[in-house]
Design a protein around this motif. Structure first.
Motif, PDB file in Angstrom:
ATOM      1  N   ILE A 135       0.312  -1.265   0.117  1.00  0.00           N
ATOM      2  CA  ILE A 135       0.194  -0.140   0.177  1.00  0.00           C
ATOM      3  C   ILE A 135       0.781   1.068   0.119  1.00  0.00           C
ATOM      4  CG2 ILE A 135      -1.549   1.437   1.449  1.00  0.00           C
ATOM      5  CD1 ILE A 135      -2.277  -1.233   2.154  1.00  0.00           C
ATOM      6  N   LEU A 136       2.088   1.503   0.785  1.00  0.00           N
ATOM      7  CA  LEU A 136       2.416   2.444   0.662  1.00  0.00           C
ATOM      8  C   LEU A 136       3.838   2.705  -0.052  1.00  0.00           C
ATOM      9  CD1 LEU A 136       3.749   2.037   4.878  1.00  0.00           C
ATOM     10  CD2 LEU A 136       2.629   3.658   3.809  1.00  0.00           C
ATOM     11  N   LEU A 137       3.822   1.700  -0.849  1.00  0.00           N
ATOM     12  CA  LEU A 137       5.059   1.230  -1.973  1.00  0.00           C
ATOM     13  C   LEU A 137       4.517   2.299  -3.593  1.00  0.00           C
ATOM     14  CD1 LEU A 137       6.841  -1.633  -2.033  1.00  0.00           C
ATOM     15  CD2 LEU A 137       7.696   0.334  -1.540  1.00  0.00           C
ATOM     16  N   GLY A 138       2.775   1.502  -3.403  1.00  0.00           N
ATOM     17  CA  GLY A 138       1.892   2.357  -4.348  1.00  0.00           C
ATOM     18  C   GLY A 138       1.484   3.675  -3.929  1.00  0.00           C
ATOM     19  N   LEU A 139       1.417   4.127  -2.591  1.00  0.00           N
ATOM     20  CA  LEU A 139       0.691   5.337  -2.754  1.00  0.00           C
ATOM     21  C   LEU A 139       1.999   6.367  -3.458  1.00  0.00           C
ATOM     22  CD1 LEU A 139      -1.500   4.478   0.164  1.00  0.00           C
ATOM     23  CD2 LEU A 139      -2.160   6.332  -1.399  1.00  0.00           C
ATOM     24  N   ARG A 140       3.231   6.025  -2.716  1.00  0.00           N
ATOM     25  CA  ARG A 140       3.897   6.750  -3.175  1.00  0.00           C
ATOM     26  C   ARG A 140       4.881   6.415  -4.593  1.00  0.00           C
ATOM     27  NH1 ARG A 140       6.985   9.961   0.597  1.00  0.00           N
ATOM     28  NH2 ARG A 140       5.037  10.285   2.435  1.00  0.00           N
ATOM     29  N   ASN A 141       4.264   5.873  -5.501  1.00  0.00           N
ATOM     30  CA  ASN A 141       4.553   5.367  -6.869  1.00  0.00           C
ATOM     31  C   ASN A 141       6.320   4.817  -6.545  1.00  0.00           C
ATOM     32  OD1 ASN A 141       4.353   5.412  -9.818  1.00  0.00           O
ATOM     33  ND2 ASN A 141       5.092   6.926  -9.810  1.00  0.00           N
ATOM     34  N   ALA A 142       6.742   4.483  -5.550  1.00  0.00           N
ATOM     35  CA  ALA A 142       7.969   4.007  -5.662  1.00  0.00           C
ATOM     36  C   ALA A 142       8.429   2.983  -6.537  1.00  0.00           C
ATOM     37  CB  ALA A 142       8.229   3.100  -4.275  1.00  0.00           C
ATOM     38  N   GLY A 143       7.308   1.731  -7.405  1.00  0.00           N
ATOM     39  CA  GLY A 143       7.857   1.205  -7.832  1.00  0.00           C
ATOM     40  C   GLY A 143       8.822   2.033  -8.826  1.00  0.00           C
ATOM     41  N   ARG A 148      12.949   3.493 -12.427  1.00  0.00           N
ATOM     42  CA  ARG A 148      13.917   4.905 -13.485  1.00  0.00           C
ATOM     43  C   ARG A 148      15.013   4.990 -12.326  1.00  0.00           C
ATOM     44  NH1 ARG A 148       9.819  10.172 -13.258  1.00  0.00           N
ATOM     45  NH2 ARG A 148      11.858  10.818 -14.359  1.00  0.00           N
ATOM     46  N   LEU A 149      15.214   5.066 -11.267  1.00  0.00           N
ATOM     47  CA  LEU A 149      16.865   5.075 -10.717  1.00  0.00           C
ATOM     48  C   LEU A 149      17.711   4.046 -11.253  1.00  0.00           C
ATOM     49  CD1 LEU A 149      15.490   5.722  -7.439  1.00  0.00           C
ATOM     50  CD2 LEU A 149      16.742   7.309  -8.864  1.00  0.00           C
ATOM     51  N   ILE A 150      17.289   2.404 -11.160  1.00  0.00           N
ATOM     52  CA  ILE A 150      18.355   1.838 -11.256  1.00  0.00           C
ATOM     53  C   ILE A 150      18.462   1.602 -12.893  1.00  0.00           C
ATOM     54  CG2 ILE A 150      17.694  -0.037  -9.394  1.00  0.00           C
ATOM     55  CD1 ILE A 150      15.811  -1.289 -11.722  1.00  0.00           C
ATOM     56  N   GLU A 151      17.350   1.989 -13.767  1.00  0.00           N
ATOM     57  CA  GLU A 151      17.942   2.692 -15.330  1.00  0.00           C
ATOM     58  C   GLU A 151      19.094   3.716 -15.595  1.00  0.00           C
ATOM     59  OE1 GLU A 151      14.241   3.103 -17.408  1.00  0.00           O
ATOM     60  OE2 GLU A 151      13.536   0.624 -17.089  1.00  0.00           O
ATOM     61  N   GLY A 152      19.601   4.216 -14.189  1.00  0.00           N
ATOM     62  CA  GLY A 152      20.218   5.472 -14.692  1.00  0.00           C
ATOM     63  C   GLY A 152      19.940   6.418 -14.750  1.00  0.00           C
ATOM     64  N   GLU A 153      18.416   7.247 -14.781  1.00  0.00           N
ATOM     65  CA  GLU A 153      18.077   8.325 -15.021  1.00  0.00           C
ATOM     66  C   GLU A 153      18.087   9.148 -13.662  1.00  0.00           C
ATOM     67  OE1 GLU A 153      13.470  10.079 -15.639  1.00  0.00           O
ATOM     68  OE2 GLU A 153      14.305   7.887 -16.556  1.00  0.00           O
ATOM     69  N   LEU A 154      18.539   9.982 -13.910  1.00  0.00           N
ATOM     70  CA  LEU A 154      18.570  11.716 -13.043  1.00  0.00           C
ATOM     71  C   LEU A 154      17.219  12.433 -12.461  1.00  0.00           C
ATOM     72  CD1 LEU A 154      20.222  13.223 -11.094  1.00  0.00           C
ATOM     73  CD2 LEU A 154      20.227  14.854 -13.311  1.00  0.00           C
ATOM     74  N   LEU A 155      16.539  11.757 -11.677  1.00  0.00           N
ATOM     75  CA  LEU A 155      15.487  12.332 -10.963  1.00  0.00           C
ATOM     76  C   LEU A 155      14.579  13.809 -11.438  1.00  0.00           C
ATOM     77  CD1 LEU A 155      13.942   8.899  -9.878  1.00  0.00           C
ATOM     78  CD2 LEU A 155      13.587   9.663 -11.918  1.00  0.00           C
ATOM     79  N   TRP A 156      13.688  13.946 -11.543  1.00  0.00           N
ATOM     80  CA  TRP A 156      13.266  15.097 -11.294  1.00  0.00           C
ATOM     81  C   TRP A 156      14.478  17.017 -11.202  1.00  0.00           C
ATOM     82  CZ3 TRP A 156       9.347  13.010 -11.349  1.00  0.00           C
ATOM     83  CH2 TRP A 156       8.475  12.537 -10.300  1.00  0.00           C
ATOM     84  N   PRO A 157      15.061  16.660 -12.137  1.00  0.00           N
ATOM     85  CA  PRO A 157      16.146  17.831 -12.636  1.00  0.00           C
ATOM     86  C   PRO A 157      15.087  19.585 -12.989  1.00  0.00           C
ATOM     87  CG  PRO A 157      15.883  16.214 -14.443  1.00  0.00           C
ATOM     88  CD  PRO A 157      15.446  15.491 -13.736  1.00  0.00           C
ATOM     89  N   ASP A 158      13.900  18.650 -13.022  1.00  0.00           N
ATOM     90  CA  ASP A 158      12.986  19.725 -13.382  1.00  0.00           C
ATOM     91  C   ASP A 158      11.657  19.258 -12.328  1.00  0.00           C
ATOM     92  OD1 ASP A 158      11.100  21.765 -14.224  1.00  0.00           O
ATOM     93  OD2 ASP A 158      10.310  20.582 -16.194  1.00  0.00           O
ATOM     94  N   ARG A 159      11.726  20.036 -11.305  1.00  0.00           N
ATOM     95  CA  ARG A 159      10.349  19.740 -10.468  1.00  0.00           C
ATOM     96  C   ARG A 159       9.228  20.174 -10.948  1.00  0.00           C
ATOM     97  NH1 ARG A 159      13.012  17.175  -6.296  1.00  0.00           N
ATOM     98  NH2 ARG A 159      11.387  17.809  -4.758  1.00  0.00           N
TER      99      ARG A 159
END
Length: 351
Positions: A135-143, A148-159
């Motif tokens: 539930i918590l993982l889903g609500l935070r869209n953690a998956g 995206r992180l393990i694929e090497g993407e730099l998250l949120w350069p544009d907030r």
């Protein structure tokens, strides 16, 4: 009197090694003499082995002086004939029946005034905990973030992009409406875990006692209403002839965009094709521990959808919970030998 009582355990060696803890065995030894009959078999199946004459003869010879009989993986089915051979028998307990009565003729036991117990609920705690985690993982869209992180993407350069993320918009569990499809042992434990979040719980369970509404401050409702109004839907229903496909296309389509759907029960309770089709639209998020078919096929689209968090049917699989099955059974032997009713009587899920 207690010293003359005998408790028989029928199981595989693997079941004995994994589930029979020393502390529980010591408690049981204080109540009665313990005898063990080993049978071969798988440690993961609920179905009894074939009722071959040799196995039934061994079992019939084992039970005549027993006051309680505990069965697990590997045990032949406890039939009316076996019960007739055990005139002192007051209780039969199945540590891994999963409420299907595969190993015990419950109707015959009732006629013989023998209590029948199932302590499969020993795994309810970890399942409820994993449901909360999903539930918590889903609500935070953690998956999606993890992918995206393990694929090497730099998250949120544009907030500003982050401001549109479901985990930002709907990320807190506190105050959410959470719908539980079934409130058995797992559901009731999950309600306890949800209490600090002050959620508004809904439940669909036509077999649950109405008194649970007052105990857990929840509202019983129809399945359709639950699916259409809950922020989070948690499937906890056991798989029976009645529940197969219970959550079908209409119910899946009724979920509002942004809903988090969690399944920790059995995959076949849900229409898999309809669920996949809805998830492909990426307007809901799912935490899925069980699926139909299982395991999730290697080529399944579920494995690549960013709005799906998958786990390989691990919710109830922990080292800590395994001895609990037997520990709860010893509690039940204590109750029955004291003249009380068992806490977990076996009421089969299907006729």
């Amino acid at each position: 009197m207690n010293a003359r009582r005998r408790v028989g355990i029928v199981a595989t060696q693997a079941s004995w090694d994994r589930y029979v803890g020393e502390a529980a065995l010591k408690r049981l030894s204080a109540l009665a003499e313990i005898v063990w009959l080993e049978f071969p078999g798988s440690s993961r199946t609920l179905s009894p082995p074939p009722a071959d004459p040799e196995s039934m003869a061994r079992l019939a010879a084992f039970v005549p002086d027993l006051d309680a009989l505990i069965v697990s993986h590997g045990a032949p089915r406890i039939t009316a004939g076996i019960m007739a051979a055990a005139p002192r028998l007051a209780m039969i307990g199945d540590t891994h029946g999963d409420r299907f009565a595969a190993r015990v003729d419950v109707a015959a036991a009732k006629r013989a005034c023998i209590a029948v117990v199932d302590t499969t609920n020993g795994s309810s705690d970890p399942v409820a905990e994993w449901a909360l985690a999903l539930i918590l993982l889903g609500l935070r869209n953690a998956g999606a973030h993890f992918r995206r992180l393990i694929e090497g993407e730099l998250l949120w350069p544009d907030r500003d992009v982050f401001l549109k993320d479901p985990g930002y918009l709907n990320g807190e569990l506190t105050g959410k409406t959470v719908g539980l499809v079934a409130v058995g042992n797992i559901g009731r434990r999950l309600l306890e875990l949800l209490a600090p979040f002050h959620v508004k719980p809904l439940a669909f369970d036509p077999y649950a006692p109405a008194a649970l509404a007052g105990v857990y401050d929840l509202a019983f409702t129809s399945l359709d209403t639950l699916m259409a109004t809950a922020d989070v839907v948690v499937c906890l229903a056991p798989l029976t002839g009645e529940t197969k496909g219970l959550i079908g296309k209409a119910q899946i389509e009724a979920m509002r965009p942004g809903t988090v759907f969690v399944n920790v029960s059995r995959g076949a309770v849900v229409d898999s094709s309809a669920l996949v089709a809805r998830l492909q639209r990426q307007d809901i998020i799912a935490g899925i521990d069980v699926f139909d078919p299982e395991p999730v096929p290697v080529g399944s689209v579920l494995r690549s959808l960013p709005n799906v968090f998958l786990s390989p049917h691990i919710a109830g699989v922990t080292a800590a919970c395994e001895p609990r099955f037997f520990d709860l059974m010893v509690d039940e032997v204590e109750r029955v030998f004291a003249g009380h009713q068992p806490r977990f009587p076996l009421i089969p899920r299907d006729p």
